[in-house]
Structures are given as C-alpha cells and as structure tokens.
Motif scaffolding. Structure first.
Motif, short mmCIF file in Angstrom:
data_model
loop_
_atom_site.label_atom_id
_atom_site.label_comp_id
_atom_site.label_asym_id
_atom_site.label_seq_id
_atom_site.Cartn_x
_atom_site.Cartn_y
_atom_site.Cartn_z
N SER A 43 -1.58 -10.78 -11.68
CA SER A 43 -1.36 -9.44 -12.24
C SER A 43 -2.65 -8.63 -12.34
O SER A 43 -2.61 -7.42 -12.58
CB SER A 43 -0.73 -9.57 -13.63
OG SER A 43 -1.57 -10.33 -14.49
N ALA A 44 -3.80 -9.29 -12.15
CA ALA A 44 -5.08 -8.59 -12.32
C ALA A 44 -5.37 -7.64 -11.15
O ALA A 44 -6.21 -6.74 -11.26
CB ALA A 44 -6.22 -9.60 -12.45
N VAL A 45 -4.68 -7.86 -10.00
CA VAL A 45 -4.92 -7.02 -8.82
C VAL A 45 -3.64 -6.25 -8.50
O VAL A 45 -2.56 -6.85 -8.43
CB VAL A 45 -5.34 -7.88 -7.61
CG1 VAL A 45 -5.55 -6.99 -6.38
CG2 VAL A 45 -6.60 -8.67 -7.94
N ARG A 46 -3.76 -4.94 -8.30
CA ARG A 46 -2.58 -4.12 -8.01
C ARG A 46 -2.27 -4.18 -6.51
O ARG A 46 -3.13 -3.87 -5.68
CB ARG A 46 -2.82 -2.69 -8.45
CG ARG A 46 -2.99 -2.53 -9.95
CD ARG A 46 -3.05 -1.08 -10.35
NE ARG A 46 -1.79 -0.38 -10.05
CZ ARG A 46 -1.61 0.92 -10.30
NH1 ARG A 46 -2.58 1.64 -10.85
NH2 ARG A 46 -0.46 1.48 -10.01
N ILE A 47 -1.06 -4.60 -6.19
CA ILE A 47 -0.60 -4.66 -4.79
C ILE A 47 0.65 -3.80 -4.68
O ILE A 47 1.56 -3.89 -5.52
CB ILE A 47 -0.25 -6.11 -4.39
CG1 ILE A 47 -1.42 -7.07 -4.67
CG2 ILE A 47 0.18 -6.18 -2.91
CD1 ILE A 47 -2.63 -6.87 -3.81
N SER A 48 0.70 -2.97 -3.65
CA SER A 48 1.85 -2.08 -3.51
C SER A 48 3.13 -2.88 -3.23
O SER A 48 3.07 -3.98 -2.66
CB SER A 48 1.62 -1.08 -2.37
OG SER A 48 1.66 -1.75 -1.12
N GLU A 49 4.25 -2.31 -3.60
CA GLU A 49 5.53 -3.01 -3.43
C GLU A 49 5.84 -3.26 -1.95
O GLU A 49 6.31 -4.36 -1.60
CB GLU A 49 6.66 -2.22 -4.11
CG GLU A 49 7.94 -3.00 -4.25
CD GLU A 49 7.76 -4.32 -4.98
OE1 GLU A 49 8.43 -5.30 -4.59
OE2 GLU A 49 6.94 -4.37 -5.92
N PRO A 50 5.61 -2.30 -1.04
CA PRO A 50 5.86 -2.59 0.39
C PRO A 50 5.03 -3.78 0.89
O PRO A 50 5.52 -4.59 1.68
CB PRO A 50 5.47 -1.28 1.09
CG PRO A 50 5.65 -0.23 0.04
CD PRO A 50 5.25 -0.88 -1.25
N THR A 51 3.76 -3.86 0.44
CA THR A 51 2.91 -4.97 0.86
C THR A 51 3.45 -6.29 0.32
O THR A 51 3.48 -7.31 1.03
CB THR A 51 1.47 -4.76 0.37
OG1 THR A 51 0.96 -3.55 0.94
CG2 THR A 51 0.58 -5.91 0.78
N ARG A 52 3.89 -6.28 -0.93
CA ARG A 52 4.47 -7.51 -1.51
C ARG A 52 5.68 -7.96 -0.70
O ARG A 52 5.83 -9.14 -0.39
CB ARG A 52 4.87 -7.26 -2.97
CG ARG A 52 3.72 -7.17 -3.93
CD ARG A 52 4.20 -7.01 -5.37
NE ARG A 52 3.08 -6.90 -6.27
CZ ARG A 52 2.39 -7.93 -6.76
NH1 ARG A 52 2.74 -9.16 -6.41
NH2 ARG A 52 1.39 -7.74 -7.58
N ARG A 53 6.54 -7.00 -0.35
CA ARG A 53 7.74 -7.37 0.41
C ARG A 53 7.36 -7.93 1.77
O ARG A 53 7.97 -8.89 2.25
CB ARG A 53 8.65 -6.15 0.56
CG ARG A 53 9.40 -5.77 -0.72
CD ARG A 53 10.59 -4.87 -0.41
NE ARG A 53 10.16 -3.59 0.15
CZ ARG A 53 9.91 -2.50 -0.58
NH1 ARG A 53 10.05 -2.54 -1.90
NH2 ARG A 53 9.53 -1.37 -0.01
N ARG A 54 6.35 -7.33 2.42
CA ARG A 54 5.92 -7.80 3.74
C ARG A 54 5.36 -9.22 3.67
O ARG A 54 5.65 -10.06 4.52
CB ARG A 54 4.86 -6.82 4.29
CG ARG A 54 4.75 -6.84 5.80
CD ARG A 54 4.10 -5.59 6.36
NE ARG A 54 2.71 -5.45 5.95
CZ ARG A 54 2.25 -4.47 5.17
NH1 ARG A 54 3.09 -3.56 4.68
NH2 ARG A 54 0.97 -4.40 4.87
N VAL A 55 4.59 -9.52 2.62
CA VAL A 55 4.01 -10.87 2.46
C VAL A 55 5.13 -11.88 2.20
O VAL A 55 5.15 -12.97 2.80
CB VAL A 55 2.99 -10.88 1.31
CG1 VAL A 55 2.59 -12.32 0.97
CG2 VAL A 55 1.75 -10.07 1.69
N HIS A 56 6.06 -11.53 1.32
CA HIS A 56 7.16 -12.47 1.02
C HIS A 56 8.02 -12.70 2.26
O HIS A 56 8.46 -13.84 2.52
CB HIS A 56 8.01 -11.93 -0.12
CG HIS A 56 7.42 -12.13 -1.48
ND1 HIS A 56 7.17 -13.37 -2.02
CD2 HIS A 56 6.99 -11.22 -2.41
CE1 HIS A 56 6.65 -13.24 -3.23
NE2 HIS A 56 6.51 -11.94 -3.49
#
Length: 344
Positions: A43-56
C-alpha cells in the motif's frame, strides 16, 4: 526363436520452466518492482488500477504466484500466523469462531496455516511450530507454557496469543474460564427447584479440558445449598445414551446439566425413548446455544456462550506483530447467560 524388438521408453513431456516475476513483468510491460508491489498488495506505493489489472492478468496467464519464502527473507519475517489443528471434536460454536478469525487475519494480509500436532506434547509442540518461522501463533487451549513461548519468540515469532484458562507468561492471553458455564447452568436449575442434579462428563478424548472446569463451576454453585451432584460419564454414542437412560430412574435425579447442547440432545432423545417426560420428570440444560437446540421439542434450555469476535482477535495479533515489545495483556473474554426454554 523370434526376437522381440526393444521398445523405447516413452518420452516424458518437457517440463515447463517455473515462471518468474521477470516473465510477468515482460508480459505486462512493467518493471519487476511493480509486479512485486501489485502481487504483494503493497500500500506504500500507488499503482494505477489499469496497471494492477494488467499485472494480475499476466500472472494468471503464466501461472505465476509469489514465492512466500523469498518474500519472508526480504521482509525479515513471514506473514504466516500458525494455529494448531484441533485434536478434540470442535462444535459449530468454536468452528464458526475460528473461521471468522482466519477470515479477519486474511483481510489483514496474513496467511493462516493450521498445523497438526498429534503425537507431540509439552515444549516439543512449540519447537515443531518454531521450525516454520511463523510471525505469530494463536494457540487455543492449554497448549503452551512459558518455555514454549520463549522458544517461539527466539525463533522470530513476534506475537504469541493463547486462549486458555489461565495466563501464560510472555504471551497475550484471552482467558476462557469454563467454570462459569457449569455455575450458570446449576444456578438456573436451583432456581427451578431442582436439587438432585446429574452432570454429564464426556468420555471423548481431549474434552476434559472443558468438562473438568465446568464440573468445578457446578460444585461452586451448590456450595451452601442442600443440592447434590452426580457425575455421569457418557460417550457420544446412541448406545451409551440409551444405557444411561435405561437406569435413570434408579439414579433418582431430577435434573441434568448435559455438558453442552450436543450431549443434551443425545441424552434427551434416549430419555424420551424410556418414557421420561421433560421437564415434568427432569430438567435438562445444555451449553453453547446451538440452533438445533431451538428445534427440539421441548426446546432446549442452554448456557449461551459469547466468544470474542474473530475480528478483535485478529486486530490483537496484528498490533502485537507491529509492536513486539509491548507488555502482553491478559483479559477474560467469555460472556455467559442462561437462555431459559421449555426443557427446564
């Protein structure tokens, strides 16, 4: 002589290499650090939602999962909370409590592991647990002594929490004093005018940790009264209940505290099969306040046991992990009340 040609051994399918975070990063078009942040829920680093979806999506396509041991090495400790697997029958009341606790711990990003300790005793149990290097141990019952707590803490456990009848040095202790269960049950029967009271003592292995304190509470309740108690050993079997019911009239008892609702239901059916009327001939009280007790006829009087909320215990574990130097706390957590129904 006919020669049989040698059969060549079937070739094994080529083993696919284990996917790595670098593979996920290449497929998702991000850095390995981003993969780590996303899959470890940092949670300490902000990651955009599109990037999170792409990684998952990339991790799912490759079949990649984070390596828990590597993550533990980086952090200096694991996120594993170890709980001993129960060695005694667990009824719906306690099963629900432990399920809620595991859910609450998972919400705080801990991994709950149940460990079977059959065949181990004393401090050997703590040594076996310590080998797994948990960050915390939640031990129901009288599993741990002070030396066992020390072994766990020397191995890196930041929090040790016990749910036991008395405080354990070095551990956070939630006191489960079952004497009050028996005391409440007998006090209720005394107010109903019952004086010759049987107390069921389960014969199943391990339940004496609960039944003996409840019996102590029963004796405490009759002190200074003209009431008497009779111990009734009983296995959780229809045949054993039928045998006890068959000799009930010779016991000359007018009530029974049946240890818990499950034993009460077992015994009530056997008593009714013998033609005994409840509550006219005898009163019956259980404990735990299970739903099935409300479906019986007559409905079962019981001692309602309110266990601590799993969420509250999970938060205690989390605080102790984050602040390992805090002085261990001890507090009673059982809340008890009699629910009067038709059986008494």
């Amino acid at each position: 002589m006919v020669q049989i040609p040698k059969q060549s051994a079937p070739s094994l399918p080529a083993q696919r290499p284990v996917p790595t975070s670098a593979d996920v990063a290449r497929l998702a078009g991000v850095s390995r650090a981003t993969v780590s942040y996303v899959l470890n829920n940092t949670s300490a680093v902000r990651i955009s939602e599109p990037t999170r979806r792409r990684v998952h999506a990339a991790a799912k396509e490759l079949g990649y999962v984070p390596h828990a041991a590597a993550r533990s090495l980086r952090a200096g400790h694991s996120r594993m909370v170890l709980m001993p697997a129960p060695t005694v029958p667990v009824n719906p009341l306690y099963s629900g409590f432990f399920n809620e606790l595991q859910w609450a711990l998972s919400r705080l990003d801990y991994t709950v592991v149940q460990y079977g300790s059959v065949g181990l005793s004393g401090d050997d149990i703590a040594r076996a647990w310590a080998e797994l290097r948990p960050v915390a141990v939640v031990a129901p019952g009288a599993w741990l002594g002070p030396e066992g707590v020390a072994v766990l803490k020397r191995s890196g456990a930041r929090a040790v929490v016990t749910l036991s009848p008395e405080a354990v040095e070095g551990a956070h202790t939630l006191i489960l004093d079952h004497r009050g269960v028996g005391e409440n049950a007998i006090a209720h029967l005394l107010t109903r005018g019952r004086r010759r009271i049987g107390v069921v003592m389960p014969q199943e292995s391990g339940l004496s940790a609960f039944s003996k304190p409840r019996l102590e509470g029963c004796h405490r309740a009759v002190q200074g009264t003209d009431a008497s108690l009779t111990e009734l050993p009983l296995a959780y079997e229809e045949e054993a209940a039928a045998a006890l019911a068959a000799r009930w009239r010779s016991l000359d008892l007018d009530a029974v505290f049946a240890y818990n609702d499950e034993y009460a239901m077992l015994l009530m059916r056997a008593l009714q099969d013998e033609g005994l009327r409840i509550p006219e001939d005898l009163s019956v009280v259980g404990a735990d306040d299970l739903m099935l007790g409300r479906l019986l006829r007559p409905r079962l009087t019981t001692v309602h046991i309110q266990l601590p909320a799993g969420r509250d215990l999970a938060e205690l574990v989390d605080r102790a992990v984050r602040e390992p130097g805090v002085i261990p706390e001890t507090r009673g957590v059982l809340s008890l009340r009699v629910v009067h129904r038709e059986s008494s």
